[in-house]
Design a protein around this motif. Structure first.
Motif, PDB file in Angstrom:
ATOM      1  N   MET A 166       7.228 -21.636 -99.026  1.00 23.61           N
ATOM      2  CA  MET A 166       6.788 -20.351 -99.580  1.00 23.61           C
ATOM      3  C   MET A 166       5.370 -20.397-100.144  1.00 23.61           C
ATOM      4  N   ASP A 167       4.808 -21.596-100.309  1.00 23.03           N
ATOM      5  CA  ASP A 167       3.424 -21.737-100.752  1.00 23.03           C
ATOM      6  C   ASP A 167       2.561 -21.880 -99.507  1.00 23.03           C
ATOM      7  N   VAL A 168       2.057 -20.747 -99.001  1.00 24.25           N
ATOM      8  CA  VAL A 168       1.379 -20.717 -97.705  1.00 24.25           C
ATOM      9  C   VAL A 168      -0.125 -20.913 -97.895  1.00 24.25           C
ATOM     10  N   PRO A 169      -0.695 -22.001 -97.374  1.00 26.16           N
ATOM     11  CA  PRO A 169      -2.143 -22.184 -97.467  1.00 26.16           C
ATOM     12  C   PRO A 169      -2.902 -21.085 -96.733  1.00 26.16           C
ATOM     13  N   CYS A 229       6.767 -16.699 -92.095  1.00 31.09           N
ATOM     14  CA  CYS A 229       6.740 -17.563 -93.274  1.00 31.09           C
ATOM     15  C   CYS A 229       8.029 -17.449 -94.075  1.00 31.09           C
ATOM     16  N   LEU A 230       8.473 -18.568 -94.627  1.00 32.21           N
ATOM     17  CA  LEU A 230       9.627 -18.574 -95.514  1.00 32.21           C
ATOM     18  C   LEU A 230       9.328 -17.699 -96.727  1.00 32.21           C
ATOM     19  N   GLY A 231      10.281 -16.832 -97.051  1.00 32.25           N
ATOM     20  CA  GLY A 231      10.083 -15.897 -98.155  1.00 32.25           C
ATOM     21  C   GLY A 231       9.480 -14.586 -97.718  1.00 32.25           C
ATOM     22  N   GLU A 232       9.078 -14.483 -96.448  1.00 32.34           N
ATOM     23  CA  GLU A 232       8.495 -13.244 -95.920  1.00 32.34           C
ATOM     24  C   GLU A 232       9.308 -12.768 -94.716  1.00 32.34           C
ATOM     25  N   VAL A 236       6.679 -25.061 -85.262  1.00 31.18           N
ATOM     26  CA  VAL A 236       7.174 -25.077 -86.638  1.00 31.18           C
ATOM     27  C   VAL A 236       6.284 -26.009 -87.449  1.00 31.18           C
ATOM     28  N   VAL A 237       5.791 -25.527 -88.590  1.00 33.04           N
ATOM     29  CA  VAL A 237       5.130 -26.386 -89.575  1.00 33.04           C
ATOM     30  C   VAL A 237       6.006 -26.339 -90.826  1.00 33.04           C
ATOM     31  N   THR A 238       6.532 -27.486 -91.225  1.00 35.55           N
ATOM     32  CA  THR A 238       7.545 -27.525 -92.272  1.00 35.55           C
ATOM     33  C   THR A 238       6.962 -27.391 -93.667  1.00 35.55           C
ATOM     34  N   SER A 239       5.942 -28.158 -93.975  1.00 27.03           N
ATOM     35  CA  SER A 239       5.353 -28.182 -95.310  1.00 27.03           C
ATOM     36  C   SER A 239       3.963 -28.797 -95.218  1.00 27.03           C
ATOM     37  N   ILE A 240       3.175 -28.614 -96.273  1.00 27.34           N
ATOM     38  CA  ILE A 240       1.828 -29.180 -96.320  1.00 27.34           C
ATOM     39  C   ILE A 240       1.651 -29.883 -97.657  1.00 27.34           C
ATOM     40  N   ASP A 241       1.248 -31.143 -97.606  1.00 32.70           N
ATOM     41  CA  ASP A 241       0.894 -31.864 -98.825  1.00 32.70           C
ATOM     42  C   ASP A 241      -0.110 -32.947 -98.461  1.00 32.70           C
TER      43      ASP A 241
END
Length: 449
Positions: A215-218, A234-237, A177-182
């Motif tokens: 939902m913002d997938v790099p 992916c979330l949203g897919e 699981v990868v939760t988010s990227i920043d």
């Protein structure tokens, strides 16, 4: 020489001396010690990485799987008050004795075997040389040793830094699981979101499901999944959620889980995290089936101190370890969603290698009085350094400086009235010091979370 009968505090002090660098990414050294230990778990393993939300996803997975009746091992970092928080078995912190026994096993495996016990033909063999491990690498191997020794039925491992070269990645797993990227840890992971995503995606495995909880997938997330041969959800897919006033619904590849209670963890992004956790359970449904009743109970009972944790009482006290721009923006949104208050006091302390300016910028619209403190650690920013950052960001609120976080919190307690609120944020160090100050102040910080 330390052994399993040594105090845990002695072991932790010893571990800090065993490598010249606090952080050194790479898998070669830790993989060699893993091989010497024979750490090959036969139970399912879930690895959780990402910039923010890792702890929440781990806590929700642990809570739901525990409610389903599984003996769950959960490894997270860093800790707030006690090292034992990092290693939980059956939702209980590992005892000092269990940890010390595991540390001794790792130490025996990484250290040079006594010459008198070594076959002469093997002397000088690199495979038998001493291997240096960082504090985190040592702890990661010890955690897995604990899980194997304690016969867990599933293990959840939180990535410490990045993913591709993090010690946790030495273990094969059944779902990532990868939760988010920043932007965070840019000195190690790169200075763009795409570079950081590449490092995070290093935990993906061929033929295994890789869950991405934003939902913002790099582009690099998709590229690495394709390159490795992982099944990217992916979330949203492949999965999503719909939120109602009192309940929410999860929609995944295995169907819909309807009328779910909101997670006990507060915050605007917790449905993203809960959905990612449920997607991981979908991926492992054949190995680890989890009923709707267990999902509901797990969401209601999940606990994770220091993540938008509201301490009961008046004035309201909120603890949040937010220490990067994305987490600060999330904290700002969560504060904006609360009922209006008379005045907000911010107990603020950070590490100087973090993006202090962006964190301050995200929160300045929510703070009436800044109570800035230093952190007594080698990486800690001083109150003067943080104050300069706030002035550079042109905050319009009052800025007061204190030597310690406890001093800042004491001032807040003295000045705040019933309809005010106090937020303590900026680092795990900040929240930990506030929690330790509970005996001297009027808040019961170990109470309801």
């Amino acid at each position: 020489m330390l052994d399993e009968h040594s105090a845990l505090s002695d072991w932790l002090a010893y571990l800090e001396t065993k490598h010249p660098k606090a952080i050194e990414l790479g898998l070669e050294r830790v993989a060699k010690v893993k091989q010497r230990l024979g750490l090959n778990p036969t139970f399912p393993v879930i690895v959780v990485g990402g910039t923010n939300g890792k702890g929440s996803v781990c806590a929700m997975l642990e809570s739901m799987l525990h409610a389903a009746g599984y003996r769950v091992g959960c490894y997270t970092s860093p800790h707030l008050l006690d090292y034992n928080e990092r290693v939980r078995i059956g939702q209980r912190q590992a005892s000092d004795a269990v940890l010390c026994a595991a540390f001794e096993r790792v130490e025996q495996a990484r250290a040079v075997p006594p010459l008198q016990n070594m076959d002469a033909s093997l002397q000088g063999n690199d495979e038998l040389s001493e291997i240096s491990l960082t504090y985190f690498e040592f702890g990661t191997l010890a955690a897995m040793q604990c899980f194997i020794d304690q016969a867990v039925e599933v293990a959840i491992l939180e990535v410490g830094l990045g993913g591709r070269l993090d010690a946790v990645n030495v273990f094969d797993h059944d779902c990532a699981v990868v939760t988010s990227i920043d932007l965070d840890h840019m000195e190690y992971l790169g200075d763009t979101r795409e570079h950081i995503a590449y490092e995070k995606a290093g935990i993906f495995r061929v033929g295994k499901v890789a869950v991405f909880g934003d939902m913002d997938v790099p582009i690099t997330i998709r590229a690495q999944a394709q390159h490795v041969g992982a099944q990217l959800w992916c979330l949203g897919e492949q999965f999503s959620f719909t939120a109602g006033a009192q309940q929410w619904n999860y929609h995944g590849v295995s169907g819909t889980r309807s009328a779910l209670p909101y997670p006990a963890l507060r915050g605007a992004f917790q449905l993203h995290n809960a959905s990612a956790a449920l997607a991981a359970l979908d991926a492992l449904k054949n190995k680890l089936p989890v009923s709707m009743a267990a999902v509901r109970r797990g969401l209601v009972e999940v606990v994770l101190p220091g993540r938008f944790q509201v301490v009961p009482g008046r004035p309201m006290l909120i603890l949040d370890v937010a220490h990067n721009p994305q987490a600060a923006r999330s904290l700002a949104r969560n504060l904006a969603d609360l009922p209006p208050c008379h005045k907000t006091f911010a107990v603020f302390a950070m590490l100087k290698d973090k993006d202090m300016a962006s964190v301050a910028r995200a929160l300045k619209g929510q703070v009436d009085v800044w109570l800035v403190a230093g952190i007594a650690a080698s990486r800690g920013a001083t109150a003067a350094e943080l104050s300069r950052v706030l002035y550079a960001e042109r905050v319009k609120s009052a800025v007061l400086t204190f030597v310690t976080v406890t001093d800042a919190l004491q001032h807040a307690c003295n000045e705040a009235v019933e309809n005010d609120r106090i937020i303590a944020f900026g680092s795990f160090y900040t929240v930990a010091e506030v929690m330790r100050a509970q005996s001297a102040l009027r808040f019961d910080l170990r109470g309801d979370t």
